[in-house]
Structure formats: C-alpha cells, structure tokens
Design a protein around this motif. Structure first.
Motif, PDB file in Angstrom:
ATOM      1  N   ALA A   3       7.035   1.687 -27.002  1.00  0.00           N
ATOM      2  CA  ALA A   3       6.431   0.978 -28.064  1.00  0.00           C
ATOM      3  C   ALA A   3       6.333   1.655 -29.258  1.00  0.00           C
ATOM      4  CB  ALA A   3       5.027   0.342 -27.658  1.00  0.00           C
ATOM      5  N   HIS A   4       6.369   2.875 -29.266  1.00  0.00           N
ATOM      6  CA  HIS A   4       6.322   3.685 -30.429  1.00  0.00           C
ATOM      7  C   HIS A   4       7.540   4.593 -30.739  1.00  0.00           C
ATOM      8  CE1 HIS A   4       2.028   3.273 -30.165  1.00  0.00           C
ATOM      9  NE2 HIS A   4       1.952   3.731 -28.808  1.00  0.00           N
ATOM     10  N   ALA A   5       8.569   4.114 -30.149  1.00  0.00           N
ATOM     11  CA  ALA A   5       9.991   4.750 -30.323  1.00  0.00           C
ATOM     12  C   ALA A   5      10.446   4.301 -31.608  1.00  0.00           C
ATOM     13  CB  ALA A   5      10.872   4.542 -29.131  1.00  0.00           C
ATOM     14  N   ASP A   6      11.087   5.327 -32.508  1.00  0.00           N
ATOM     15  CA  ASP A   6      11.589   4.825 -33.495  1.00  0.00           C
ATOM     16  C   ASP A   6      13.019   3.980 -33.432  1.00  0.00           C
ATOM     17  OD1 ASP A   6      13.459   6.604 -33.211  1.00  0.00           O
ATOM     18  OD2 ASP A   6      12.597   8.274 -34.420  1.00  0.00           O
ATOM     19  N   THR A   7      13.582   3.467 -34.642  1.00  0.00           N
ATOM     20  CA  THR A   7      14.779   2.762 -34.607  1.00  0.00           C
ATOM     21  C   THR A   7      15.826   3.650 -34.010  1.00  0.00           C
ATOM     22  OG1 THR A   7      13.914   1.469 -36.463  1.00  0.00           O
ATOM     23  CG2 THR A   7      16.463   1.335 -35.974  1.00  0.00           C
ATOM     24  N   ALA A   8      15.853   4.924 -34.514  1.00  0.00           N
ATOM     25  CA  ALA A   8      17.065   5.758 -34.078  1.00  0.00           C
ATOM     26  C   ALA A   8      17.121   5.947 -32.373  1.00  0.00           C
ATOM     27  CB  ALA A   8      16.942   7.161 -34.985  1.00  0.00           C
ATOM     28  N   TRP A  30      15.897   3.761 -30.089  1.00  0.00           N
ATOM     29  CA  TRP A  30      16.309   2.511 -29.806  1.00  0.00           C
ATOM     30  C   TRP A  30      17.751   2.454 -29.888  1.00  0.00           C
ATOM     31  CZ3 TRP A  30      14.480  -0.124 -25.869  1.00  0.00           C
ATOM     32  CH2 TRP A  30      12.955  -0.395 -25.907  1.00  0.00           C
ATOM     33  N   ALA A  31      18.113   2.858 -30.964  1.00  0.00           N
ATOM     34  CA  ALA A  31      19.810   2.670 -31.142  1.00  0.00           C
ATOM     35  C   ALA A  31      20.447   3.661 -30.119  1.00  0.00           C
ATOM     36  CB  ALA A  31      20.115   3.344 -32.667  1.00  0.00           C
ATOM     37  N   GLN A  32      19.995   4.696 -29.803  1.00  0.00           N
ATOM     38  CA  GLN A  32      20.423   5.582 -28.756  1.00  0.00           C
ATOM     39  C   GLN A  32      20.526   5.041 -27.247  1.00  0.00           C
ATOM     40  OE1 GLN A  32      22.195   8.378 -29.384  1.00  0.00           O
ATOM     41  NE2 GLN A  32      21.414   8.952 -31.452  1.00  0.00           N
ATOM     42  N   LEU A  33      19.344   4.419 -26.978  1.00  0.00           N
ATOM     43  CA  LEU A  33      19.164   3.695 -25.569  1.00  0.00           C
ATOM     44  C   LEU A  33      20.004   2.566 -25.875  1.00  0.00           C
ATOM     45  CD1 LEU A  33      15.443   3.606 -25.325  1.00  0.00           C
ATOM     46  CD2 LEU A  33      17.104   5.076 -24.329  1.00  0.00           C
ATOM     47  N   GLY A  34      20.162   1.854 -26.819  1.00  0.00           N
ATOM     48  CA  GLY A  34      21.261   0.698 -26.608  1.00  0.00           C
ATOM     49  C   GLY A  34      22.533   1.190 -26.546  1.00  0.00           C
ATOM     50  N   TYR A  35      22.907   2.084 -27.434  1.00  0.00           N
ATOM     51  CA  TYR A  35      24.201   2.767 -27.291  1.00  0.00           C
ATOM     52  C   TYR A  35      24.464   3.258 -25.889  1.00  0.00           C
ATOM     53  CZ  TYR A  35      28.427   5.676 -28.356  1.00  0.00           C
ATOM     54  OH  TYR A  35      29.612   6.122 -28.260  1.00  0.00           O
ATOM     55  N   LEU A  36      23.903   4.070 -25.143  1.00  0.00           N
ATOM     56  CA  LEU A  36      23.960   4.367 -23.816  1.00  0.00           C
ATOM     57  C   LEU A  36      24.139   2.970 -22.935  1.00  0.00           C
ATOM     58  CD1 LEU A  36      21.392   7.084 -23.523  1.00  0.00           C
ATOM     59  CD2 LEU A  36      23.742   7.404 -23.463  1.00  0.00           C
ATOM     60  N   ALA A  37      23.307   2.064 -23.012  1.00  0.00           N
ATOM     61  CA  ALA A  37      23.161   0.899 -21.997  1.00  0.00           C
ATOM     62  C   ALA A  37      24.530  -0.022 -22.296  1.00  0.00           C
ATOM     63  CB  ALA A  37      21.829   0.269 -22.164  1.00  0.00           C
ATOM     64  N   GLN A  88      21.393  13.416 -24.755  1.00  0.00           N
ATOM     65  CA  GLN A  88      20.578  14.610 -25.239  1.00  0.00           C
ATOM     66  C   GLN A  88      19.599  14.185 -26.378  1.00  0.00           C
ATOM     67  OE1 GLN A  88      22.680  17.751 -27.590  1.00  0.00           O
ATOM     68  NE2 GLN A  88      22.176  19.027 -25.711  1.00  0.00           N
ATOM     69  N   THR A  89      20.109  13.377 -27.576  1.00  0.00           N
ATOM     70  CA  THR A  89      19.112  12.983 -28.307  1.00  0.00           C
ATOM     71  C   THR A  89      18.119  11.950 -27.879  1.00  0.00           C
ATOM     72  OG1 THR A  89      21.082  12.887 -30.002  1.00  0.00           O
ATOM     73  CG2 THR A  89      18.915  11.903 -30.843  1.00  0.00           C
ATOM     74  N   ALA A  90      18.352  11.292 -26.928  1.00  0.00           N
ATOM     75  CA  ALA A  90      17.472  10.411 -26.427  1.00  0.00           C
ATOM     76  C   ALA A  90      16.261  11.172 -25.758  1.00  0.00           C
ATOM     77  CB  ALA A  90      17.861   9.192 -25.568  1.00  0.00           C
ATOM     78  N   THR A  91      16.808  12.032 -24.710  1.00  0.00           N
ATOM     79  CA  THR A  91      15.644  12.591 -24.228  1.00  0.00           C
ATOM     80  C   THR A  91      14.744  13.832 -24.947  1.00  0.00           C
ATOM     81  OG1 THR A  91      17.584  14.425 -23.357  1.00  0.00           O
ATOM     82  CG2 THR A  91      17.017  12.414 -22.080  1.00  0.00           C
ATOM     83  N   ALA A  92      15.581  14.015 -26.205  1.00  0.00           N
ATOM     84  CA  ALA A  92      14.560  15.009 -27.046  1.00  0.00           C
ATOM     85  C   ALA A  92      13.447  14.073 -27.352  1.00  0.00           C
ATOM     86  CB  ALA A  92      15.481  15.523 -28.238  1.00  0.00           C
ATOM     87  N   ALA A  93      13.502  12.907 -27.662  1.00  0.00           N
ATOM     88  CA  ALA A  93      12.460  11.948 -28.112  1.00  0.00           C
ATOM     89  C   ALA A  93      11.612  11.217 -27.223  1.00  0.00           C
ATOM     90  CB  ALA A  93      12.977  10.655 -29.099  1.00  0.00           C
TER      91      ALA A  93
END
Length: 338
Positions: free
Chosen positions: A208-213, A215-222, A26-31
C-alpha cells in the motif's frame, strides 16, 4: 521475408525483455521484501492470464483445464515457484549482469538432468562445453580478483540447477499430451500465488505504501517478463525453425549483461569480461552439440524402424519424428528471466 523478419524481431524482443528482468527484479527487491515481490508478480500474472483465458472462445475445447493440464500444471507450478524464489534471492545479492550470465548455465545443465535414468549418453564435446562454462562461472565470480564468491552468485548457480530440473520435468510432464500453453501458464501462476500468499501475508501491507516506480517494476515483471514473453515466444517459435529460435532466445544473457552495464552501473574487469565471453560461447556450443546429438538419435530410431519393416501409424510416428519446434519451446524455458 517480412513475416520472417517480424518473427525474428518478436523472438529478439523476448530475449531483451528476459535479459532486463534481472535488473527489474533487483530494483523491486531493493524496495520490497523478496516474498512480497514474488507474490505480487504471481498474482498480477495470474489475473492477466485468467482474463486472457476467460476472453478466448472455447472452439470446441474446454475453456479452463483438462485433466492432463492439471496433472502437469500443479507440480510444474511448484517447481517454477522454487526456481523463482532462488533466482530472486540470488539477484538481490549479486549484479544483474552476473545473474543473467550465470543462470544461462541452465542450457548445459538441462540435457544432463533430462537424460537421467535414460539410455544413451551425450558426446564428449558436450562435456567439454560444460567444462568451459564452469571455468567461465569461476571467472565471473572472481570479480576484481580471486576470492570467495558472493552469496548471490552461489544462489544463481543453485537457481540454474533448479531451473534445469524444472525444464526437464516440463518435457516429461507434457510429452505426447495435449496441453495448451496459456492454460498451463495460468495454472502455474495460480499455484505460485497460493504458495507465496501465506509466507508474504505479514508483509503485504507494505504494498500500500509502494511508490509508482516500484509498482511499475512489479507490473513489468508480471505482464512483460512473464505473460507477454511466454505467449510471444510460443507464437514466434511456431513460425520459425527451432535452431533460429534457440539462437535468438539464447542472446538473453548478452542483453542481461548489457542492461546491467548500461543502467545499473555494473562494471566488468578483464577477468569477468573474459568469463562472460566464455560462458556465452560455452552455452551456445553445448546447445548446438546436444541438439545435433538428439536429432541424429531421432533419425537413427526412425531409420531402424523403417529397416525392420515397421509400419508406424500416427501414434508411433509421434514417438520417432523429432518435433523440433515444440522442443525449442521447452528448451527455451531454460532462460525465462528472473
């Protein structure tokens, strides 16, 4: 005893990770756009899986994929992608708690689809449990009062049906075949990456413009909700009973609700709280009834063969003896998070 506690802890950790995946999605898709999130999740998972496969010794078996693994992995990769796209759009339009609870309907829907076209029906108690779950979903969708359900709730309901079909296919494509879990997972992640590459291509520059938070969500999901959770689940299920594994992994919707309330500010009214309780109770009840019915059926087949004087060799024994730990892996795939 210490080994048993460690195995239980791993299974409980997998349930917690899967339960938290709904808020992470939910957090990742908000960004980011949903298709970009799915592509990134699949691509990161594929890279991690390929690294694990390449780093493992062959041990006399093909390092990459056998014919059986390809035949199962390609269609299952497509159905898994279908599950995740419906789930991810759903969780983007409902609460993380509702998403985790509604998707748990997969547990009672899977046996219904798994028995399609086969002889023998489920006992009445199973349908009573399924009816209890339907009532519970109605209460969850009511929110602060009875009204038209949110689109996200309906999408999660659809995702439960699609996931049940996927899990039923997992059983049919992998039964009595020598398929390695890591290789199957790797192939599925590669299929998903390929499927989402073209639809997401136009929006990929936003990464390329995604913030660290983000990318952290994407990494956590993957890495955690996909790669780690699946491999840890497989390791733990091989070291405990099917019933114990199912019990611990089945706590996922409880953790989804807990994470949603604690971190996302989800609020439960009396009706939705009652719905959550009934849904967890109904899925546990339905799972227990189906497991007991399946085990009794397997024993009856074995006894009939013995009475008839059948002398079963290794191949025939595999058809009658219930391999409960392998079945627990398949059935627990019903709840692998968002």
């Amino acid at each position: 005893m210490p080994d048993a506690r460690r195995t239980d802890a791993v299974l409980l950790l997998v349930a917690i990770v899967w339960g938290s995946s709904y808020l992470a999605a939910q957090t990742a898709t908000a960004a980011l756009p949903v298709l970009v999130v799915l592509f990134a999740r699949y691509a990161l998972s594929a890279l991690a899986c390929l690294g694990l496969v390449a780093g493992r010794p062959g041990r006399g078996a093909p390092r990459w994929w056998t014919r059986d693994e390809i035949r199962a992995g390609l269609p299952l990769g497509v159905t898994q992608a279908a599950v995740l796209i419906v789930e991810t759009y759903g969780v983007a339009h409902t609460s993380a708690a509702n998403a985790g609870l509604i998707i748990s309907l997969t547990i009672v829907l899977t046996p219904l689809l798994d028995r399609a076209g086969r002889r023998g029906g489920l006992p009445p108690a199973f349908f009573a449990a399924a009816g209890l779950c339907v009532l519970a979903v109605g209460l969850l969708m009511s929110g602060n009062g009875f009204h038209a359900p949110r689109s996200g709730d309906l999408l999660m309901l659809g995702a439960a049906v699609v996931r049940a079909g996927h899990v039923a296919l997992v059983g049919r494509f992998t039964v009595r075949r020598s398929i390695r879990p890591l290789q199957l997972t790797t192939l599925q992640t590669l299929v998903g990456t390929a499927l989402f590459l073209v639809p997401a291509a136009g929006d990929l520059p936003v990464l390329a413009h995604a913030d660290t938070a983000t990318w952290a969500q994407l990494g956590y999901l993957a890495l955690f909700c996909s790669v780690f959770a699946f491999l840890a689940q497989t390791w733990a299920v091989q070291r405990t009973s099917a019933s114990r594994a199912s019990l611990l992994l089945g706590t996922e919707p409880v953790w989804a609700a807990t994470v949603g309330i604690a971190l996302a500010g989800d609020r439960f009214t009396l009706l939705t709280g009652l719905g959550a309780t009934l849904l967890v109770a109904g899925t546990y009840w339905g799972q227990a009834v189906e497991r007991a019915h399946r085990t009794e059926g397997s024993h009856a087949i074995a006894e009939a063969a013995s009475t008839a004087g059948a002398s079963a060799g290794p191949a025939e024994e595999d058809l009658t003896a219930p391999d409960l730990n392998k079945d627990a892996v398949r059935r627990s795939a019903a709840l692998p998070g968002a």
